[in-house]
Scaffold this active site. Structure first.
Site, mmCIF file in Angstrom:
data_model
loop_
_atom_site.group_PDB
_atom_site.id
_atom_site.type_symbol
_atom_site.label_atom_id
_atom_site.label_comp_id
_atom_site.label_asym_id
_atom_site.label_seq_id
_atom_site.Cartn_x
_atom_site.Cartn_y
_atom_site.Cartn_z
ATOM 1 C CE LYS A 1 44.407 40.982 26.447
ATOM 2 N NZ LYS A 1 45.479 41.640 27.172
ATOM 3 C CG LEU B 1 51.633 41.860 34.467
ATOM 4 C CD1 LEU B 1 51.119 41.320 35.792
ATOM 5 C CD2 LEU B 1 53.023 41.323 34.160
ATOM 6 N N PRO B 2 50.361 40.849 30.256
ATOM 7 C CG PRO B 2 51.760 39.340 29.143
ATOM 8 C CD PRO B 2 51.574 40.038 30.459
ATOM 9 C CE LYS C 1 41.750 48.339 26.083
ATOM 10 N NZ LYS C 1 42.557 49.239 25.312
ATOM 11 C CB THR D 1 43.472 44.981 28.199
ATOM 12 O OG1 THR D 1 43.834 46.331 27.950
ATOM 13 C CG2 THR D 1 42.053 44.726 27.704
HETATM 14 P P1 NAD Z 1 53.989 43.058 26.184
HETATM 15 O O1 NAD Z 1 53.854 41.606 25.918
HETATM 16 O O2 NAD Z 1 54.873 43.904 25.338
HETATM 17 O O3 NAD Z 1 54.458 43.288 27.715
HETATM 18 C C1 NAD Z 1 54.081 42.475 28.786
HETATM 19 C C2 NAD Z 1 55.300 42.314 29.683
HETATM 20 O O4 NAD Z 1 54.920 41.568 30.854
HETATM 21 C C3 NAD Z 1 56.440 41.522 29.015
HETATM 22 O O5 NAD Z 1 57.618 42.318 29.029
HETATM 23 C C4 NAD Z 1 56.569 40.268 29.875
HETATM 24 O O6 NAD Z 1 57.902 39.815 29.997
HETATM 25 C C5 NAD Z 1 56.028 40.760 31.206
HETATM 26 N N1 NAD Z 1 55.587 39.686 32.088
HETATM 27 C C6 NAD Z 1 54.768 38.647 31.810
HETATM 28 N N2 NAD Z 1 54.578 37.881 32.909
HETATM 29 C C7 NAD Z 1 55.297 38.466 33.906
HETATM 30 C C8 NAD Z 1 55.526 38.150 35.268
HETATM 31 N N3 NAD Z 1 54.981 37.082 35.830
HETATM 32 N N4 NAD Z 1 56.306 38.978 35.985
HETATM 33 C C9 NAD Z 1 56.873 40.065 35.429
HETATM 34 N N5 NAD Z 1 56.713 40.422 34.130
HETATM 35 C C10 NAD Z 1 55.934 39.621 33.388
HETATM 36 O O7 NAD Z 1 52.492 43.642 26.180
HETATM 37 P P2 NAD Z 1 52.035 45.170 26.014
HETATM 38 O O8 NAD Z 1 51.815 45.478 24.583
HETATM 39 O O9 NAD Z 1 52.930 46.050 26.831
HETATM 40 O O10 NAD Z 1 50.577 45.103 26.664
HETATM 41 C C11 NAD Z 1 50.404 45.025 28.071
HETATM 42 C C12 NAD Z 1 48.912 45.127 28.362
HETATM 43 O O11 NAD Z 1 48.420 46.378 27.841
HETATM 44 C C13 NAD Z 1 48.082 44.015 27.716
HETATM 45 O O12 NAD Z 1 47.082 43.638 28.617
HETATM 46 C C14 NAD Z 1 47.500 44.699 26.477
HETATM 47 O O13 NAD Z 1 46.269 44.135 26.065
HETATM 48 C C15 NAD Z 1 47.313 46.124 26.977
HETATM 49 N N6 NAD Z 1 47.309 47.152 25.933
HETATM 50 C C16 NAD Z 1 48.253 47.132 24.946
HETATM 51 C C17 NAD Z 1 48.242 48.128 23.965
HETATM 52 C C18 NAD Z 1 49.282 48.144 22.856
HETATM 53 O O14 NAD Z 1 49.105 48.896 21.895
HETATM 54 N N7 NAD Z 1 50.355 47.361 22.957
HETATM 55 C C19 NAD Z 1 47.275 49.135 24.002
HETATM 56 C C20 NAD Z 1 46.340 49.155 25.039
HETATM 57 C C21 NAD Z 1 46.381 48.152 26.009
#
Ligand code: NAD
Length: 296
Positions: A244, A65-66, A169, A94
């Protein structure tokens, strides 16, 4: 193979859930976004109506999740009541260390076992199953989470007790943000001093200035391995996500009285870069704000 609930099927979670399904697990997937759900279905997951339904009969519950508030909402609002007591709960998002520890403690009060397991590696690593997981939780909880994480990554490392995965992390990413800025400014100074940038790379990459930011993710187009710099700094790891993580690191540093001047400066610079409209640009693109001239 096991029944796995997967909640949060975004850029990262979509690929991770697909890899669990590919490895033979019965994945029950939920996201607020219909598009994300449709993609998960195409990837072999069963799309369900809500987080509680996803948890039905699950041996493992994975969330991606975000931010901290989404994690707290989803665990306290659905997972804690719906997950079987025998399930291992794995949060791969994260988030801040404090929330990670609070949610893990709440899980334990409910008789549930939880680990924090944030990842290193971006969208390509999530899709390719080559993430690195850093895991916080008790030894037996780590052992239970490990096989599921191994199906989504190339390395699974036990960092310590609850919240230790998040701590690892943000320390790692604070170091990455600072070394990327330092690498960028070294290239810009080299350029202004009239050095050929390929020649500087050849020297620094085998000298004491070497780092991952230099040799694996070189911010200069046409120098070093192929990186987002060669695609106009598109794709890769967005500056907004680096910002972030740097903010999480600064909050964590303040909470324990740690002095992190380089991390603080990196956070200021990534804030400025994002304010300049570059939040979606790969984080190595900060070299342009530092003054890289075109054409080298
Ligand atoms: P994203 O925004 O693409 O995905 C998050 C998903 O969570 C979305 O599809 C959203 O609809 C869903 N969501 C939000 N609230 C919800 C709820 N209550 N119930 C169900 N679904 C819900 O984000 P991401 O890029 O996939 O990143 C996710 C996590 O991974 C974050 O914490 C980010 O910091 C971490 N991260 C991302 C990357 C990257 O390169 N994108 C790399 C390492 C870590």
């Amino acid at each position: 193979m096991a029944r796995v609930a997967f909640i949060g099927l975004g850029n990262m979670g979509g690929g991770m859930a697909a890899n669990l399904a590919k490895n033979g697990h019965d994945v029950r997937a939920f996201d607020l976004s219909e598009d994300a759900l449709a993609r998960a279905k195409e990837a072999g997951c069963l799309a369900v109506e809500n987080a509680a339904e996803a948890c039905d009969g699950a041996e493992a519950v994975v969330t991606m999740l975000p931010a901290g508030r989404h994690v707290e909402d989803v665990y306290t609002g659905a997972i804690f009541d719906a997950a079987p007591k025998s399930a291992i709960l794995i949060d791969c998002s994260t988030i801040d260390v404090e929330t990670a520890r609070r949610v893990a403690e709440a899980a334990s009060q409910k008789g549930l076992t939880m680990v924090d397991a944030p990842v290193s590696g971006g969208i390509a690593a999530a899709a390719g199953g080559t993430l690195t997981f850093m895991v916080g939780g008790a030894e037996d909880a780590f052992r239970r989470a490990e096989p599921f994480l191994a199906d989504m990554g190339k390395a699974v490392i036990h960092a310590g007790g609850a919240g230790a995965g998040q701590a690892a992390k943000i320390c790692n990413n604070m170091l990455l943000g600072a070394t990327m800025v330092a690498t960028g400014e070294a290239f810009v100074l080299a350029q202004k001093l009239g050095l050929d940038l390929q020649r500087f790379y050849d020297i620094a990459s085998v000298s004491s200035g070497q780092s991952w930011s230099m040799t694996s993710y070189c911010p200069v187009p046409g120098v070093g391995p192929e990186t987002p710099a060669d695609r106009d700094w598109q794709g890769g790891f967005a500056a907004a996500l680096m910002l972030k993580d740097l903010r999480l690191a600064m909050d964590a540093a303040a909470s324990v009285g740690a002095d992190t001047p380089m991390g603080a400066r990196a956070a200021e610079l990534y804030q400025r870069f994002s304010d300049n409209g570059e939040a979606g640009r790969d984080f190595s693109g900060i070299i342009r704000m530092l003054g890289l001239a075109d054409g080298d």
